[in-house]
Every structure is written in C-alpha cells, then in structure tokens.
Design a protein around this motif. Structure first.
Motif, PDB file in Angstrom:
ATOM      1  N   MET A 108     -90.391  48.497 -62.038  1.00  0.00           N
ATOM      2  CA  MET A 108     -90.857  49.772 -62.093  1.00  0.00           C
ATOM      3  C   MET A 108     -89.798  50.764 -62.117  1.00  0.00           C
ATOM      4  O   MET A 108     -88.934  50.527 -61.404  1.00  0.00           O
ATOM      5  CB  MET A 108     -91.876  50.011 -61.064  1.00  0.00           C
ATOM      6  CG  MET A 108     -93.158  49.184 -61.077  1.00  0.00           C
ATOM      7  SD  MET A 108     -93.944  49.191 -62.908  1.00  0.00           S
ATOM      8  CE  MET A 108     -94.598  50.903 -62.605  1.00  0.00           C
ATOM      9  N   GLY A 109     -89.874  51.958 -62.864  1.00  0.00           N
ATOM     10  CA  GLY A 109     -88.680  52.719 -62.773  1.00  0.00           C
ATOM     11  C   GLY A 109     -89.327  54.127 -62.790  1.00  0.00           C
ATOM     12  O   GLY A 109     -90.576  54.472 -63.370  1.00  0.00           O
ATOM     13  N   ILE A 164     -87.083  49.878 -58.720  1.00  0.00           N
ATOM     14  CA  ILE A 164     -87.743  49.072 -57.717  1.00  0.00           C
ATOM     15  C   ILE A 164     -87.919  47.618 -58.453  1.00  0.00           C
ATOM     16  O   ILE A 164     -88.462  47.521 -59.387  1.00  0.00           O
ATOM     17  CB  ILE A 164     -88.587  49.449 -57.029  1.00  0.00           C
ATOM     18  CG1 ILE A 164     -88.765  48.508 -55.637  1.00  0.00           C
ATOM     19  CG2 ILE A 164     -89.946  49.714 -57.734  1.00  0.00           C
ATOM     20  CD1 ILE A 164     -89.619  49.405 -54.757  1.00  0.00           C
ATOM     21  N   THR A 165     -87.475  46.546 -57.876  1.00  0.00           N
ATOM     22  CA  THR A 165     -87.515  45.141 -58.534  1.00  0.00           C
ATOM     23  C   THR A 165     -89.384  44.954 -58.117  1.00  0.00           C
ATOM     24  O   THR A 165     -90.039  45.431 -57.476  1.00  0.00           O
ATOM     25  CB  THR A 165     -87.283  44.220 -57.542  1.00  0.00           C
ATOM     26  OG1 THR A 165     -86.997  44.426 -56.300  1.00  0.00           O
ATOM     27  CG2 THR A 165     -85.422  44.296 -58.248  1.00  0.00           C
ATOM     28  N   TRP A 166     -89.667  43.755 -58.752  1.00  0.00           N
ATOM     29  CA  TRP A 166     -91.050  43.165 -58.717  1.00  0.00           C
ATOM     30  C   TRP A 166     -91.822  43.204 -57.225  1.00  0.00           C
ATOM     31  O   TRP A 166     -92.747  43.575 -56.744  1.00  0.00           O
ATOM     32  CB  TRP A 166     -91.598  42.189 -59.459  1.00  0.00           C
ATOM     33  CG  TRP A 166     -90.912  40.903 -58.660  1.00  0.00           C
ATOM     34  CD1 TRP A 166     -89.614  40.371 -58.987  1.00  0.00           C
ATOM     35  CD2 TRP A 166     -91.652  40.040 -57.964  1.00  0.00           C
ATOM     36  NE1 TRP A 166     -89.552  39.260 -58.235  1.00  0.00           N
ATOM     37  CE2 TRP A 166     -90.677  39.116 -57.688  1.00  0.00           C
ATOM     38  CE3 TRP A 166     -92.863  40.089 -57.385  1.00  0.00           C
ATOM     39  CZ2 TRP A 166     -91.078  37.900 -56.758  1.00  0.00           C
ATOM     40  CZ3 TRP A 166     -93.307  39.046 -56.391  1.00  0.00           C
ATOM     41  CH2 TRP A 166     -92.382  38.103 -56.075  1.00  0.00           C
ATOM     42  N   ASN A 167     -90.861  42.675 -56.366  1.00  0.00           N
ATOM     43  CA  ASN A 167     -91.265  42.356 -55.144  1.00  0.00           C
ATOM     44  C   ASN A 167     -90.629  43.589 -54.084  1.00  0.00           C
ATOM     45  O   ASN A 167     -90.996  43.473 -52.828  1.00  0.00           O
ATOM     46  CB  ASN A 167     -90.810  41.366 -54.403  1.00  0.00           C
ATOM     47  CG  ASN A 167     -89.381  41.079 -54.454  1.00  0.00           C
ATOM     48  OD1 ASN A 167     -88.661  41.955 -54.855  1.00  0.00           O
ATOM     49  ND2 ASN A 167     -89.100  39.931 -54.292  1.00  0.00           N
ATOM     50  N   GLY A 168     -90.148  44.550 -54.406  1.00  0.00           N
ATOM     51  CA  GLY A 168     -89.663  45.587 -53.848  1.00  0.00           C
ATOM     52  C   GLY A 168     -88.339  45.420 -52.890  1.00  0.00           C
ATOM     53  O   GLY A 168     -87.928  46.309 -52.008  1.00  0.00           O
ATOM     54  N   ASP A 169     -87.722  44.329 -53.065  1.00  0.00           N
ATOM     55  CA  ASP A 169     -86.393  43.749 -52.196  1.00  0.00           C
ATOM     56  C   ASP A 169     -85.346  44.629 -52.702  1.00  0.00           C
ATOM     57  O   ASP A 169     -84.367  44.915 -51.838  1.00  0.00           O
ATOM     58  CB  ASP A 169     -86.323  42.378 -52.773  1.00  0.00           C
ATOM     59  CG  ASP A 169     -87.089  41.352 -51.656  1.00  0.00           C
ATOM     60  OD1 ASP A 169     -87.043  40.538 -51.624  1.00  0.00           O
ATOM     61  OD2 ASP A 169     -87.944  42.073 -50.988  1.00  0.00           O
ATOM     62  N   SER A 170     -85.288  45.170 -53.966  1.00  0.00           N
ATOM     63  CA  SER A 170     -84.132  45.881 -54.324  1.00  0.00           C
ATOM     64  C   SER A 170     -84.491  47.185 -54.972  1.00  0.00           C
ATOM     65  O   SER A 170     -85.630  47.343 -55.726  1.00  0.00           O
ATOM     66  CB  SER A 170     -83.203  45.207 -55.396  1.00  0.00           C
ATOM     67  OG  SER A 170     -82.865  43.913 -54.657  1.00  0.00           O
ATOM     68  N   THR A 171     -83.656  48.243 -54.860  1.00  0.00           N
ATOM     69  CA  THR A 171     -84.033  49.279 -55.297  1.00  0.00           C
ATOM     70  C   THR A 171     -82.470  49.875 -55.879  1.00  0.00           C
ATOM     71  O   THR A 171     -81.535  49.542 -55.453  1.00  0.00           O
ATOM     72  CB  THR A 171     -84.265  50.604 -54.215  1.00  0.00           C
ATOM     73  OG1 THR A 171     -83.438  50.582 -53.381  1.00  0.00           O
ATOM     74  CG2 THR A 171     -85.833  50.002 -53.862  1.00  0.00           C
ATOM     75  N   TYR A 172     -82.700  51.033 -56.830  1.00  0.00           N
ATOM     76  CA  TYR A 172     -81.232  51.724 -57.416  1.00  0.00           C
ATOM     77  C   TYR A 172     -81.664  53.080 -57.792  1.00  0.00           C
ATOM     78  O   TYR A 172     -82.754  53.259 -58.258  1.00  0.00           O
ATOM     79  CB  TYR A 172     -80.953  50.663 -58.706  1.00  0.00           C
ATOM     80  CG  TYR A 172     -79.575  51.012 -59.249  1.00  0.00           C
ATOM     81  CD1 TYR A 172     -79.597  51.670 -60.567  1.00  0.00           C
ATOM     82  CD2 TYR A 172     -78.652  50.760 -58.774  1.00  0.00           C
ATOM     83  CE1 TYR A 172     -78.345  52.117 -61.030  1.00  0.00           C
ATOM     84  CE2 TYR A 172     -77.231  51.013 -59.126  1.00  0.00           C
ATOM     85  CZ  TYR A 172     -77.226  51.806 -60.201  1.00  0.00           C
ATOM     86  OH  TYR A 172     -76.019  52.000 -60.629  1.00  0.00           O
ATOM     87  N   TYR A 173     -80.537  53.933 -57.566  1.00  0.00           N
ATOM     88  CA  TYR A 173     -81.068  55.334 -57.724  1.00  0.00           C
ATOM     89  C   TYR A 173     -79.619  55.767 -58.413  1.00  0.00           C
ATOM     90  O   TYR A 173     -78.583  55.439 -58.405  1.00  0.00           O
ATOM     91  CB  TYR A 173     -81.088  55.916 -56.487  1.00  0.00           C
ATOM     92  CG  TYR A 173     -82.102  55.663 -55.437  1.00  0.00           C
ATOM     93  CD1 TYR A 173     -81.948  54.616 -54.626  1.00  0.00           C
ATOM     94  CD2 TYR A 173     -83.456  56.068 -55.461  1.00  0.00           C
ATOM     95  CE1 TYR A 173     -83.008  54.084 -53.645  1.00  0.00           C
ATOM     96  CE2 TYR A 173     -84.401  55.870 -54.865  1.00  0.00           C
ATOM     97  CZ  TYR A 173     -84.394  54.691 -53.862  1.00  0.00           C
ATOM     98  OH  TYR A 173     -85.529  54.247 -53.043  1.00  0.00           O
ATOM     99  N   ALA A 174     -80.247  56.782 -59.331  1.00  0.00           N
ATOM    100  CA  ALA A 174     -79.102  57.622 -59.835  1.00  0.00           C
ATOM    101  C   ALA A 174     -78.257  58.426 -58.711  1.00  0.00           C
ATOM    102  O   ALA A 174     -78.849  58.835 -57.550  1.00  0.00           O
ATOM    103  CB  ALA A 174     -79.924  58.893 -60.760  1.00  0.00           C
ATOM    104  N   VAL A 210     -82.250  48.557 -66.002  1.00  0.00           N
ATOM    105  CA  VAL A 210     -83.183  49.632 -65.367  1.00  0.00           C
ATOM    106  C   VAL A 210     -82.634  51.046 -65.786  1.00  0.00           C
ATOM    107  O   VAL A 210     -83.583  51.958 -65.465  1.00  0.00           O
ATOM    108  CB  VAL A 210     -83.567  49.178 -63.891  1.00  0.00           C
ATOM    109  CG1 VAL A 210     -84.185  48.035 -63.709  1.00  0.00           C
ATOM    110  CG2 VAL A 210     -82.130  49.316 -63.153  1.00  0.00           C
ATOM    111  N   THR A 211     -81.478  51.180 -66.066  1.00  0.00           N
ATOM    112  CA  THR A 211     -81.080  52.861 -66.184  1.00  0.00           C
ATOM    113  C   THR A 211     -81.492  53.230 -67.617  1.00  0.00           C
ATOM    114  O   THR A 211     -80.969  54.426 -67.827  1.00  0.00           O
ATOM    115  CB  THR A 211     -79.672  53.002 -65.671  1.00  0.00           C
ATOM    116  OG1 THR A 211     -78.847  52.073 -66.647  1.00  0.00           O
ATOM    117  CG2 THR A 211     -79.270  52.543 -64.379  1.00  0.00           C
ATOM    118  N   VAL A 230     -83.777  57.918 -62.848  1.00  0.00           N
ATOM    119  CA  VAL A 230     -84.104  58.507 -61.584  1.00  0.00           C
ATOM    120  C   VAL A 230     -83.931  57.107 -60.668  1.00  0.00           C
ATOM    121  O   VAL A 230     -82.877  57.381 -59.621  1.00  0.00           O
ATOM    122  CB  VAL A 230     -85.207  59.302 -61.296  1.00  0.00           C
ATOM    123  CG1 VAL A 230     -85.398  59.901 -59.739  1.00  0.00           C
ATOM    124  CG2 VAL A 230     -85.308  60.457 -62.343  1.00  0.00           C
ATOM    125  N   ALA A 231     -84.809  56.172 -60.498  1.00  0.00           N
ATOM    126  CA  ALA A 231     -84.855  55.097 -59.571  1.00  0.00           C
ATOM    127  C   ALA A 231     -85.844  54.180 -60.228  1.00  0.00           C
ATOM    128  O   ALA A 231     -86.406  54.338 -60.987  1.00  0.00           O
ATOM    129  CB  ALA A 231     -85.575  55.774 -58.217  1.00  0.00           C
TER     130      ALA A 231
END
Length: 124
Positions: A34-35, A51-61, A105-106, A48-49
């Motif tokens: 999801m983004g 998150i992986t399917w299980n929430g283990d990883s996130t990534y942000y601008a 994802v970006t 902007v941001a």
C-alpha cells in the motif's frame, strides 16, 4: 476487486497534525503493498510513503521522513498516514494506492488501484 476510499483530509495550520485513513472493501487487502501519493495543483503526482503487505517495512519520501508515519491494520483492511509538523508545502490532494511491487513503490504507474483522493490544506 480492490476499492479504496480515503478520509481524514482537511484544513490545518502549519505545525499541526492530520491523520488520513484509507479503507479497502476488497478481499485482497492483506496481500497488497500500500502507498500514499500526493498531487499539488500544477504538479505531478509524487510518492509520499509505502508499506509492505505485513507492515514489516516502510519507505518514505525524503520530504516527509520523520514527520509522517504510515501504518496498516490488515484485520480492518485499512492503511493510515499520520502527518505531524505539517508545512504549507504539504498542501495537496492525497491518494491511497494499492498493488505495486515493492521495488517500484515510488512510481505511481506501478500501482494498480487508486482511491479518489482527499484534500489536505496547510495554512501558514
């Protein structure tokens, strides 16, 4: 089928906070990356941001790192974006998106599903 509906936008003063939420009425929410993206008038849609399917990883601008937090609740089929220390340059329509591979994802074009968007306006 994925159907995304955002909520939580509004008008806030600089330095304030807002929490956006995105609900998915489909059956495959828990398996999707999801983004969140945003688009200001006259500008391209930007990442902007995510998150992986299980929430283990996130990534942000870089522009939101340290101020925004993405999270998800797979039991409720929702993903949230907590936005703190808001700035006038955060003003935009914010979109929830689903279905991209993590390596892309970006990129807005990598996401298969989009919500209708919610307006966030930050006054100075």
């Amino acid at each position: 089928q994925v159907q995304l509906v955002e909520s939580g936008g509004g008008l806030v003063q600089a330095g304030g906070s807002l929490r956006l939420s995105c609900a998915d009425s489909g059956r495959t929410f828990s398996s999707n990356v999801m983004g969140w993206f945003r688009q200001a008038p006259g500008k391209e849609r930007e990442f902007v941001a995510a998150i992986t399917w299980n929430g283990d990883s996130t990534y942000y601008a870089n522009s939101v790192k340290g101020r925004f937090t993405i999270s998800r609740d797979n039991a409720k089929n929702t993903v949230a974006l907590q936005m703190n220390s808001l700035k006038p340059e955060d003003t935009a329509v914010y979109y929830c998106a689903a279905g991209a591979p993590w390596y892309a994802v970006t990129s807005a074009s990598a996401f298969n599903y989009w919500g209708q968007g919610t307006q966030v306006t930050v006054s100075s």
